[in-house]
Design an enzyme around this catalytic site. Structure first.
Site, PDB file in Angstrom:
ATOM      1  N   GLU B  77       0.820  -1.213   0.000  1.00  0.00           N
ATOM      2  CA  GLU B  77       0.000   0.000   0.000  1.00  0.00           C
ATOM      3  C   GLU B  77       0.854   1.264   0.000  1.00  0.00           C
ATOM      4  O   GLU B  77       0.467   2.271  -0.591  1.00  0.00           O
ATOM      5  CB  GLU B  77      -0.941   0.000   1.211  1.00  0.00           C
ATOM      6  CG  GLU B  77      -2.098  -0.974   1.102  1.00  0.00           C
ATOM      7  CD  GLU B  77      -1.683  -2.429   1.277  1.00  0.00           C
ATOM      8  OE1 GLU B  77      -0.559  -2.688   1.767  1.00  0.00           O
ATOM      9  OE2 GLU B  77      -2.478  -3.316   0.918  1.00  0.00           O
ATOM     10  N   HIS B 146     -10.486  -6.069   7.823  1.00  0.00           N
ATOM     11  CA  HIS B 146     -11.427  -6.006   6.703  1.00  0.00           C
ATOM     12  C   HIS B 146     -12.752  -5.381   7.132  1.00  0.00           C
ATOM     13  O   HIS B 146     -13.743  -5.497   6.416  1.00  0.00           O
ATOM     14  CB  HIS B 146     -11.710  -7.400   6.145  1.00  0.00           C
ATOM     15  CG  HIS B 146     -10.532  -8.067   5.517  1.00  0.00           C
ATOM     16  ND1 HIS B 146      -9.438  -8.474   6.241  1.00  0.00           N
ATOM     17  CD2 HIS B 146     -10.267  -8.390   4.233  1.00  0.00           C
ATOM     18  CE1 HIS B 146      -8.569  -9.038   5.420  1.00  0.00           C
ATOM     19  NE2 HIS B 146      -9.040  -8.996   4.195  1.00  0.00           N
TER      20      HIS B 146
END
Lengths: 109, 357
Positions: B77, B146
């Site tokens: 990321e 998540h």
């Protein structure tokens, strides 16, 4: 309905292709996750490839004896549009349930 | 479905511009049109290209627009957002995706130290027109990282804008709007609402479909909050997936004679303080609902804004119904963590029975 294509994965360390020995499913057939899809032979071994997901088989690529390169389409599934992503599940649409009741004296000033 | 559309357009005729679709499809369509409209726009992230994204939001875009416009990145990321900085400096309009909320943490340095302040640092010569898509919040029984709600984290950073759509219509128009902004926008997609279908007016952003659905078209302004349901006694303030839940609660409260207004903030930075003042100025009571943990959550900011504008007329302190001050739990415990109907009703009851003195 949506179509999801599953390409031939690398079946060993750095293998580039595999040969189809025998298909265990056919177009139109509904398959479950982990159900054996196809027998394949690589330069290292022969193996049964399990299905990565549930769905209806739309197309299969390669007849027995054909060689498929890693990354090329192997099988195409048809799945409902609301199938979850790779992680998690689709929340169920449930009627709202309550236990708490409201009570109030409202002074409408 | 045709009845809904008729009700929406209000003309008795079906408006060809109004289509029924999931938020998933609405976002996919918006991205497709952004790529077509702006040759400088590029989409990338983990699995965004060939796979079409783990939630299929970028499905089909690579084959249609090419591998130069829509592509996969390594699983890093910091690299995805670092590359966005470079692309933006070179004149591109990056639309990166962080695959899940909790995966944004490794990119916090790039987001906070580069993307948020490059425009400021360069005296306006290096704007960062980046739209960072983040599938956000919980509700899909997924593992750790998540199901998190990072809005307060992002909203706290000067230079960032933060928005979260609650309906397919808003998702379509807010994403297209965000992608035309010169500033970085964190676009938080409520992943538990991806599959819910709703009317989308492709022609007009001004048609506030959800409010229309409830018979209370607020006029629809993409830059502000929207009144989803009008009420007299109390305002529920929410965003993302909690908007739908608050609407359910409002219907249940009506059974008990309590008329609840539901305000969808949409923009979490900047927050539409005027909409809060108007709504709570009328109802004089407010409960703010969010999935994120309580402490230093955005609910505190909302409560302060309401207090600032409505202190003299408030009937009770603003209540917060939120997640708990714990790491986001595993899927099996999710229903206990995310504000449920009863917890929100309790929050409303606490406000209703509050007495001064």
């Amino acid at each position: 309905m949506a179509e999801i294509s599953f390409p031939l994965p690398d079946l060993g360390e750095g293998l580039i292709e595999a040969t189809v020995l025998d298909w265990l499913v056919e177009p139109g057939q509904q398959v479950e996750r982990n159900q054996p899809l196809v027998e394949l032979e690589t330069s290292k071994s022969a193996l049964e490839l399990p299905s990565p997901q549930a769905g209806k088989v739309v197309r299969i690529h390669g007849a027995p004896g054909d060689t498929i390169n890693v990354g090329e389409p192997l099988i195409v599934f048809e799945v409902p549009d609301d199938t979850a992503g790779i992680v998690g599940t689709v929340p169920k649409d449930e009627a709202p349930k309550r236990r708490v009741r409201l009570s109030a004296v409202l002074d409408e000033d | 479905m045709s009845e809904t559309i008729t009700a929406l357009t209000g003309t008795g005729e079906t408006d060809a511009n109004v289509q029924h679709m999931s938020m998933q499809l609405a976002l996919n369509r918006a991205l497709d049109e952004i790529l077509a409209d702006n040759p400088k726009s590029v989409i990338f992230g983990e699995d965004c290209g060939r796979l079409g994204g783990v939630f299929r939001i970028t499905d089909g875009l690579q084959s249609k627009h090419g591998e130069d416009r829509v592509f996969d990145t390594p699983l890093a990321e910091s690299g995805i957002l670092g590359m966005s900085v470079g692309l933006a400096m070179a004149g591109f309009h990056p639309i990166p995706e962080v695959q899940f909320d909790g995966f944004a943490y490794p990119a916090i340095n790039q987001i906070v130290c580069q993307i948020a302040r490059m425009n400021y640092r360069s005296r306006g010569t290096l704007p960062m027109p980046i739209t960072l898509r983040v599938p956000s919040f919980g509700g899909i029984r997924a593992p750790e990282h998540h199901g998190e709600s990072l809005e307060a984290l992002f909203a706290h950073v000067p230079g960032l804008k933060v928005v979260s759509p609650a309906t397919p219509h808003d998702a379509y128009h807010l994403l297209k709007y965000a992608a035309t902004r010169p500033d970085p926008v964190i676009f938080m997609e409520p992943k538990s609402r991806y599959w819910q279908k709703g009317p989308v007016n492709l022609a007009s952003a001004d048609m506030d479909t959800a409010a229309h659905d409830a018979g209370t078209d607020s006029g629809g302004n993409l830059t502000g909050a929207r009144v989803v349901r009008e009420g007299r006694h109390l305002t529920l303030v929410a965003w993302g997936a909690m908007v739908a839940r608050c609407l359910q609660v409002a219907e249940l409260a009506a059974e008990d004679g309590i008329d609840v207004e539901v305000l969808d903030l949409r923009w979490l930075k900047p927050i539409d303080a005027e909409a809060l003042a108007t709504s709570v100025g009328k109802t004089r009571r407010a409960v703010v609902v969010h999935e994120a943990p309580l402490t230093s959550g955005l609910g505190a900011e909302v409560a302060q804004l309401i207090t600032q504008s409505c202190f003299a007329t408030l009937k009770a302190p603003v209540e917060r119904v939120t997640g708990f001050d714990v790491p986001y739990p595993s899927g099996d415990l999710e229903d206990e963590y995310i504000p449920n109907i009863d917890r929100i009703l309790f929050g409303i009851q606490r406000v209703l029975e509050y007495r001064r003195g």
